[in-house]
Design a protein around this motif. Structure first.
Motif, PDB file in Angstrom:
ATOM      1  N   GLN A   1       2.347   1.683  -3.448  1.00 15.84           N
ATOM      2  CA  GLN A   1       1.339   2.186  -4.385  1.00 15.84           C
ATOM      3  C   GLN A   1       1.085   3.677  -4.144  1.00 15.84           C
ATOM      4  O   GLN A   1       0.951   4.446  -5.093  1.00 15.84           O
ATOM      5  N   ALA A   2       1.039   4.079  -2.877  1.00 22.99           N
ATOM      6  CA  ALA A   2       0.837   5.499  -2.568  1.00 22.99           C
ATOM      7  C   ALA A   2       1.997   6.338  -3.101  1.00 22.99           C
ATOM      8  O   ALA A   2       1.792   7.437  -3.631  1.00 22.99           O
ATOM      9  N   PHE A   3       3.218   5.827  -2.986  1.00 23.00           N
ATOM     10  CA  PHE A   3       4.387   6.539  -3.506  1.00 23.00           C
ATOM     11  C   PHE A   3       4.302   6.683  -5.018  1.00 23.00           C
ATOM     12  O   PHE A   3       4.585   7.741  -5.572  1.00 23.00           O
TER      13      PHE A   3
ATOM     14  N   MET B   1       1.671   6.784  -6.788  1.00 20.40           N
ATOM     15  CA  MET B   1       0.592   7.698  -7.142  1.00 20.40           C
ATOM     16  C   MET B   1       0.939   9.151  -6.814  1.00 20.40           C
ATOM     17  O   MET B   1       0.179  10.062  -7.134  1.00 20.40           O
TER      18      MET B   1
ATOM     19  N   ASP C   1       1.669  10.418  -3.605  1.00 22.57           N
ATOM     20  CA  ASP C   1       1.246  10.853  -2.266  1.00 22.57           C
ATOM     21  C   ASP C   1       2.456  11.456  -1.540  1.00 22.57           C
ATOM     22  O   ASP C   1       3.483  10.798  -1.392  1.00 22.57           O
ATOM     23  N   PRO C   2       2.353  12.703  -1.072  1.00 18.58           N
ATOM     24  CA  PRO C   2       3.507  13.331  -0.422  1.00 18.58           C
ATOM     25  C   PRO C   2       3.854  12.707   0.939  1.00 18.58           C
ATOM     26  O   PRO C   2       4.977  12.850   1.416  1.00 18.58           O
ATOM     27  N   ARG C   3       2.924  11.987   1.545  1.00 16.53           N
ATOM     28  CA  ARG C   3       3.214  11.354   2.837  1.00 16.53           C
ATOM     29  C   ARG C   3       4.046  10.091   2.673  1.00 16.53           C
ATOM     30  O   ARG C   3       4.616   9.588   3.631  1.00 16.53           O
ATOM     31  N   ALA C   4       4.114   9.551   1.480  1.00 10.80           N
ATOM     32  CA  ALA C   4       4.862   8.316   1.213  1.00 10.80           C
ATOM     33  C   ALA C   4       6.190   8.677   0.546  1.00 10.80           C
ATOM     34  O   ALA C   4       6.307   8.710  -0.669  1.00 10.80           O
ATOM     35  N   ASP C   5       7.199   8.953   1.356  1.00 10.56           N
ATOM     36  CA  ASP C   5       8.499   9.282   0.787  1.00 10.56           C
ATOM     37  C   ASP C   5       9.274   7.993   0.477  1.00 10.56           C
ATOM     38  O   ASP C   5       8.950   6.918   0.964  1.00 10.56           O
TER      39      ASP C   5
ATOM     40  N   ASN D   1       0.825  -1.210   0.000  1.00 11.78           N
ATOM     41  CA  ASN D   1       0.000   0.000   0.000  1.00 11.78           C
ATOM     42  C   ASN D   1       0.859   1.259   0.000  1.00 11.78           C
ATOM     43  O   ASN D   1       0.550   2.234  -0.691  1.00 11.78           O
TER      44      ASN D   1
END
Length: 113
Positions: free
Chosen positions: A66-68, A70, A72-76, A63
């Motif tokens: 996948q967030a990275f 996409m 997502d700034p919270r997923a570094d 997850n």
């Protein structure tokens, strides 16, 4: 690689110790499932919990990856890489435990009666 597996196994043992310490205190008869006591978790339950934890770790890493992807700034990248490495190590440790269990089963089956 052996050091990593030893580290994971020691973490599993520490987790088991914490789980035993968190269990309600009971007398010796209750500890083995006698009257008036709560039975300690068995091998199957412990193994099932460990496999579920590995599955959760892999899902969490997937997850986060996948967030990275996409954006997502919270997923570094550092968090994603650490999560992926944790899931890889957990999976390898699980495979090693499985291999040792299979070896032990074979040893028991090959014992003379």
């Amino acid at each position: 690689m052996t050091d990593a597996i030893s580290s994971i196994l020691s973490q599993i043992r520490a987790h088991e110790t914490r789980a035993r310490d968190d269990a309600p205190a009971s007398n010796a008869i209750g500890a083995i499932g006698g009257p008036g006591g709560v039975a300690a978790p068995g091998f199957q339950q412990t193994l099932t919990k460990a496999i579920d934890k590995v599955s959760q770790t892999q899902a969490s890493a997937s997850n986060l990856q996948q967030a990275f992807e996409m954006g997502d700034p919270r997923a570094d990248l550092a968090r994603v890489m650490v999560a992926m490495q944790q899931s890889t190590v957990a999976f390898r440790a699980t495979v090693e435990v499985r291999n040792r269990l299979v070896e032990a089963y074979k040893d028991v089956m090959n014992m003379p009666i």
